[in-house]
Design a protein around this motif. Sequence first.
Motif, PDB file in Angstrom:
ATOM      1  N   CYS A  99       0.845  -1.195   0.000  1.00  0.00           N
ATOM      2  CA  CYS A  99       0.000   0.000   0.000  1.00  0.00           C
ATOM      3  C   CYS A  99       0.886   1.254   0.000  1.00  0.00           C
ATOM      4  CB  CYS A  99      -0.911  -0.005   1.221  1.00  0.00           C
ATOM      5  SG  CYS A  99      -1.968   1.450   1.286  1.00  0.00           S
ATOM      6  N   HIS A 101       0.091   4.317   0.724  1.00  0.00           N
ATOM      7  CA  HIS A 101      -0.313   5.378   1.643  1.00  0.00           C
ATOM      8  C   HIS A 101       0.494   5.327   2.940  1.00  0.00           C
ATOM      9  CE1 HIS A 101      -3.898   4.819  -0.978  1.00  0.00           C
ATOM     10  NE2 HIS A 101      -3.720   6.118  -1.062  1.00  0.00           N
ATOM     11  N   CYS A 104       0.098   3.036   6.514  1.00  0.00           N
ATOM     12  CA  CYS A 104      -0.265   1.626   6.377  1.00  0.00           C
ATOM     13  C   CYS A 104       0.935   0.717   6.612  1.00  0.00           C
ATOM     14  CB  CYS A 104      -0.851   1.355   4.991  1.00  0.00           C
ATOM     15  SG  CYS A 104      -2.568   1.838   4.908  1.00  0.00           S
ATOM     16  N   CYS A 137      -5.958  -2.484  -0.334  1.00  0.00           N
ATOM     17  CA  CYS A 137      -5.230  -2.592   0.936  1.00  0.00           C
ATOM     18  C   CYS A 137      -6.202  -3.121   1.987  1.00  0.00           C
ATOM     19  CB  CYS A 137      -4.683  -1.226   1.338  1.00  0.00           C
ATOM     20  SG  CYS A 137      -3.950  -1.199   2.972  1.00  0.00           S
ATOM     21  N   CYS A 140      -6.352  -0.120   5.111  1.00  0.00           N
ATOM     22  CA  CYS A 140      -7.106   1.136   4.952  1.00  0.00           C
ATOM     23  C   CYS A 140      -8.268   0.980   3.966  1.00  0.00           C
ATOM     24  CB  CYS A 140      -6.180   2.261   4.499  1.00  0.00           C
ATOM     25  SG  CYS A 140      -5.503   2.045   2.847  1.00  0.00           S
TER      26      CYS A 140
HETATM   27 ZN   LIG Z   1      -3.424   0.998   3.036  1.00  0.00          ZN
END
Ligand SMILES: [Zn+2]
Length: 292
Positions: A99, A101, A104, A137, A140
Amino acid sequence: MAQASVNRCVIYIRISDLCLPARWKTTLPKADQQWIAKALFRWTSSGGVELVPEHLNQLWWYPPQPAVAVNSLPGVDRYFARPLFLWMPRKQWKVQLYCPHPGCDRQELASAGINQKVRQVVDIDGYYNLACDNLECMKCRRRVLSWSHSILSQLDIGHRVQFPCILTAKHACDRKIVLLLRNRGLGNSCSQIRKKVDEQHDEAWLNSNAHYLTDCSGFIDAAHSGLLVNRTISDPPERAALPRHRWFMQIYIQDVFQRLDEIKAGITSVFGRILKLDSTKKVVKKLAGRPR
Ligand SMILES: [Zn+2]
């Protein structure tokens, strides 16, 4: 169309006889719908559409060619169909992707079905289709497309170079054109490259037209003389227009941003570790496409 998630795989419910995910019917050119439906997808026992797993072993898919000797009324699609590039790196190479982001903490992504949108890629002498899958993911619950830069940058160089294009909001551009744009200078502006590409698109489209209409000519005569009845000879499709030159400039800028580290390394290796004002001006001129 109804859509349901089962074991993180998206199932598309059958709504017509064309074996394609529903939104592919609006984003895929008409000439490509039949052959791609036959080549890549199959019906499930519940009436949904799924990608045949054995077909993940190749990236490029090519449409069937027109017959050399024409014995029956030729279908227009064979003359104007475009190739398909199928990009699903997690499934195709069994690589681990994470992921992108922050927060995460490198949570591994899972496959979440094929993406519902097919993109059109501008190539040197025509277009081709580009399809990818969704990645999700589990932490999230956000989804990422497998052609996004955050995913491509996780692949090793050998796999990454197999992705053939640069994407923008609407269209995508093949790397062959990107290479032409890189060596910018006098007589090689974005408008000039666009003109050259436009001419090649025109030539390829005219050739396909001539091929199709020649193969149809005997049947057109037969229709006029009444020997051929109840058969429609389809008109060739219109040529797809090229994006404007500003779009080519946007592609050039995106390519520079993607290679920024490499470009910086190149500049400092030529001009020393500290850039002089004069050197900076030379670099700016070069990037703006002016002669030295
Ligand atoms: Zn994530």
